[in-house]
Design a protein around this motif. Structure first.
Motif, PDB file in Angstrom:
ATOM      1  N   ASP A 455       0.790  -1.418   0.084  1.00  0.00           N
ATOM      2  CA  ASP A 455       0.396  -0.261  -0.367  1.00  0.00           C
ATOM      3  C   ASP A 455       0.766   1.674  -0.312  1.00  0.00           C
ATOM      4  N   LEU A 456       2.095   1.083   0.519  1.00  0.00           N
ATOM      5  CA  LEU A 456       2.921   2.180   0.755  1.00  0.00           C
ATOM      6  C   LEU A 456       3.957   2.798  -0.818  1.00  0.00           C
ATOM      7  N   VAL A 457       3.263   1.689  -1.489  1.00  0.00           N
ATOM      8  CA  VAL A 457       3.905   2.312  -3.009  1.00  0.00           C
ATOM      9  C   VAL A 457       3.627   2.604  -3.805  1.00  0.00           C
ATOM     10  N   LEU A 458       2.291   2.675  -4.211  1.00  0.00           N
ATOM     11  CA  LEU A 458       1.473   3.631  -5.448  1.00  0.00           C
ATOM     12  C   LEU A 458       1.178   5.060  -4.592  1.00  0.00           C
ATOM     13  N   PRO A 459       0.670   5.488  -3.558  1.00  0.00           N
ATOM     14  CA  PRO A 459       0.943   6.521  -2.418  1.00  0.00           C
ATOM     15  C   PRO A 459       2.340   7.651  -3.358  1.00  0.00           C
ATOM     16  N   VAL A 460       3.299   6.747  -2.498  1.00  0.00           N
ATOM     17  CA  VAL A 460       4.479   7.739  -2.394  1.00  0.00           C
ATOM     18  C   VAL A 460       4.764   7.694  -4.210  1.00  0.00           C
ATOM     19  N   LEU A 461       4.436   6.586  -5.306  1.00  0.00           N
ATOM     20  CA  LEU A 461       4.240   7.786  -6.581  1.00  0.00           C
ATOM     21  C   LEU A 461       3.552   8.804  -6.826  1.00  0.00           C
ATOM     22  N   PHE A 462       2.218   8.553  -6.361  1.00  0.00           N
ATOM     23  CA  PHE A 462       1.220   8.760  -7.102  1.00  0.00           C
ATOM     24  C   PHE A 462       1.961  10.985  -6.066  1.00  0.00           C
ATOM     25  N   LEU A 463       2.578  11.108  -5.021  1.00  0.00           N
ATOM     26  CA  LEU A 463       2.865  12.316  -4.820  1.00  0.00           C
ATOM     27  C   LEU A 463       3.900  12.726  -5.224  1.00  0.00           C
ATOM     28  N   LEU A 464       4.988  12.397  -5.586  1.00  0.00           N
ATOM     29  CA  LEU A 464       5.858  12.618  -6.246  1.00  0.00           C
ATOM     30  C   LEU A 464       5.985  13.128  -6.742  1.00  0.00           C
ATOM     31  N   VAL A 465       4.478  12.612  -8.012  1.00  0.00           N
ATOM     32  CA  VAL A 465       4.799  13.549  -9.435  1.00  0.00           C
ATOM     33  C   VAL A 465       3.320  14.693  -9.438  1.00  0.00           C
ATOM     34  N   VAL A 466       2.566  14.490  -7.389  1.00  0.00           N
ATOM     35  CA  VAL A 466       1.046  16.031  -7.953  1.00  0.00           C
ATOM     36  C   VAL A 466       2.418  16.444  -7.054  1.00  0.00           C
TER      37      VAL A 466
END
Length: 603
Positions: A455-466
């Motif tokens: 669950d931690l991987v995709l939120p990190v990817l999301f926040l790095l972009v936005v």
């Protein structure tokens, strides 16, 4: 080759009856499923339970396998080495269900290795258990596909026959004394079905007792069985050697008028179909083929009653006694069978770690599918472009809408992923818990914690972009606090999804309830409605969207203004405590719901 101790097991069942209560609109009635079924099977024998659909053969198999042993509607006796059923027997019984209940993304070797680690005695080392899994792969001829994933409806994997052999391997890996199989040849071609039955013969020849239901075997398959139980409408029409069944029915005046498969002839008898069957002279005036449905049904009932009475009256008691004669057993063996102690193959911590590793291996494919990654990255990119480098120096330039959307997105996404967790795994959980592979608490902890690193991987990817596209507050501190806040929201929302799924165990109902709940939480999240009426204001404090939104506002604008859009920014302690309470509270509710399910009793 690693050897595992296996004791001989004699299974006897005498006058077994089983009833179910049917509740109607105006009345309640009892329906007889089994009527006085008697039989016996010894080590080295394969017993086939035959009968048309609805005759009670699967019910009888479940009953003999100890899966209905606590029912108040059960009558008669079932003994194992002359002793009643006990919990310790679970470690010596293998039960292969009709449907191949396997994880689709695990390979054949991984599937059997995890089964070995969980089910084999704790006295064996991890290396010995792994070696046993390799031995079973070789015994079943699965070397060619051992590194191929199992597959499923939407995932290509091994063939149907190989899947069935893996299901059987999951059970024989413990070298059981008793092996039960429900329709092991269902859906297989004749050649593959023959190989499966030949394999059952080899298993029996090794000293095991094998009982299987079979619907309509080919003539080649039929002659492989040692003993046969033929059921018709829940009653016993024949029990004895499979090789003598045709001679028995011929002796009571029932012969096939055409050259046909013996199994096909027997099923015609059990169904009351007399089109191609000669009937005894005393029945010629009572039964004849008619055109009306009522006449046909009456004919079937009369013929079925004749077969039941013929078996009871014409099979000599001396012959029945000979078939049911017990083999003398060592008293020590009897004591072992009657032991009430449940035997676990691993400690709680070992169960947890094995299930944790299995969970990550199985679900990493879903979590990191291109579809999901594309969904998250696309959403983040669109948000970044819509709020591109927003000016936060004035109230109009604040990204409150963006922060609220982040709170909603990472609340909505985990809920609708988690609600399917337990309904989808119900069959696996029921099967594995019935075999006492692990404690429910170990499974629950492993299932809920193995998702956390994923669950931690995709939120990190999301926040790095936005985060950087939208120009949110720069600095390592604000970024990591934002990440922690989002992660808390995800885990809390996931807990709600688990609780809804576990309490309803129905995907449609769970989706409906989750939709209404998430929509309510979103509307009460502090962005759309600032002044909520007092009598429903409590909803706001149950909303993880509300607490997440307030925490995100605090991280980004704590030193700029105390109130944003009617939402007051405070210390954040209350919000953190509320989210942590949801993380544990929803999971506790999910666990209690699973405990209340009638899967199988166990700690």
């Amino acid at each position: 080759m690693l050897t595992i101790l296996m004791e001989m097991m004699i299974l006897q069942f005498t006058d077994v009856t089983y009833k179910v209560v049917i509740k109607g609109m105006t009345s309640t009635r009892e329906k007889d499923i089994l009527n006085g079924i008697t039989g016996c099977v010894n080590p080295g024998e394969v017993l086939a339970l035959m009968g048309p659909s609805g005759s009670g053969k699967t019910t009888l198999l479940n009953l003999l396998g100890g899966r209905l042993n606590q029912s108040s509607n059960l009558g008669g006796s079932v003994t194992y080495n002359d002793q009643p059923y006990s919990k310790s027997l679970k470690s010596r019984i293998g039960f292969v269900t009709q449907d191949d209940v396997l994880f689709p993304h695990l390979t054949v070797r991984e599937t059997l290795t995890y089964a070995a680690l969980l089910r084999l005695p704790s006295s064996l080392t991890r290396e010995e258990k792994t070696k046993r899994a390799i031995d079973v792969i070789q015994e079943l001829g699965l070397e060619r596909c051992q590194d191929t994933i199992i597959g499923g409806s939407f995932v290509r994997g091994v063939s149907g026959g190989e899947r069935k052999r893996v299901s059987i391997g999951n059970e024989i890996i413990i070298n059981p004394s008793l092996l039960f199989l429900d329709e092991p040849t269902s859906g297989l071609d004749s050649t593959t079905a023959l190989r499966i039955v030949q394999m059952l013969q080899e298993i029996a020849e090794a000293g095991k007792t094998v009982i299987t239901t079979i619907h309509q075997p080919s003539s080649r398959l039929f002659h492989k069985f040692d003993k046969l139980v033929l059921l018709g409408k829940g009653s016993l029409l024949y029990f004895g050697k499979a090789s003598e069944v045709m001679a028995y029915f011929s002796s009571i005046g029932c012969n096939p008028l055409l050259a046909m498969n013996p199994a096909e002839f027997l099923l015609d008898l059990a169904n009351g179909n007399i089109n191609d069957v000669s009937v005894p002279s005393e029945l010629e005036d009572k039964v004849h083929v008619g055109n009306g449905e009522a006449e046909t049904r009456n004919c079937e009932c009369i013929f079925n009653q004749y077969l039941v009475e013929a078996y009871e009256t014409r099979v000599a008691k001396r012959e029945k006694k000979k078939l049911l004669a017990p083999i003398p057993l060592d008293e020590e063996v009897k004591l072992k069978v009657s032991s009430p102690k449940r035997l676990w193959g691993a400690t709680w911590w070992e169960q947890y770690t094995i299930l944790y590793c299995r969970g990550i291996k199985e679900r990493r494919h879903d979590y990191f599918s291109w579809l999901r990654i594309t969904q998250v990255v696309s959403t983040a990119t669109i948000l970044g472009l819509l709020w591109w480098q927003s000016d936060t120096s004035s109230p109009k330039g604040l990204q409150a809408g963006l922060l609220f959307f982040i709170a909603v997105f990472w609340g909505f996404f985990p809920v609708f992923t988690a609600i399917f967790t337990f309904p989808q795994e119900r069959a696996v959980l029921s099967k594995e818990r019935s075999a006492d592979m692990y404690r429910l608490s170990a499974y629950f902890m492993a299932r809920t914690t193995s998702d956390l690193p994923l669950d931690l991987v995709l939120p990190v990817l999301f926040l790095l972009v936005v985060y950087f596209m939208a120009g949110l507050k720069m600095g390592a501190g604000p970024f990591f606090l934002t990440m922690i806040t989002v992660f808390l929201c995800i885990v809390a929302a996931q807990g709600l999804g688990l609780a809804i799924g576990a309490s309803l165990m129905d995907m449609k109902k769970a989706t409906t309830l989750a939709s209404v709940t998430v929509m309510t939480f979103m509307l009460a999240g502090g962005f759309f409605v600032n002044r909520i009426p007092v009598f429903i204001s409590w909803i706001r404090y149950m909303s993880f969207n509300y607490h997440t939104y307030k925490l995100l506002l605090k991280v980004q604008y704590e030193h700029r203004m105390p109130v944003i859009g009617g939402t007051r920014i405070d210390s954040g302690l209350e919000e953190v405590c509320a989210l942590v309470a949801m993380v544990f509270g929803y999971r506790l509710l999910a666990y209690i719901s699973l405990r209340m399910m009638k899967l199988q009793s166990g700690a």
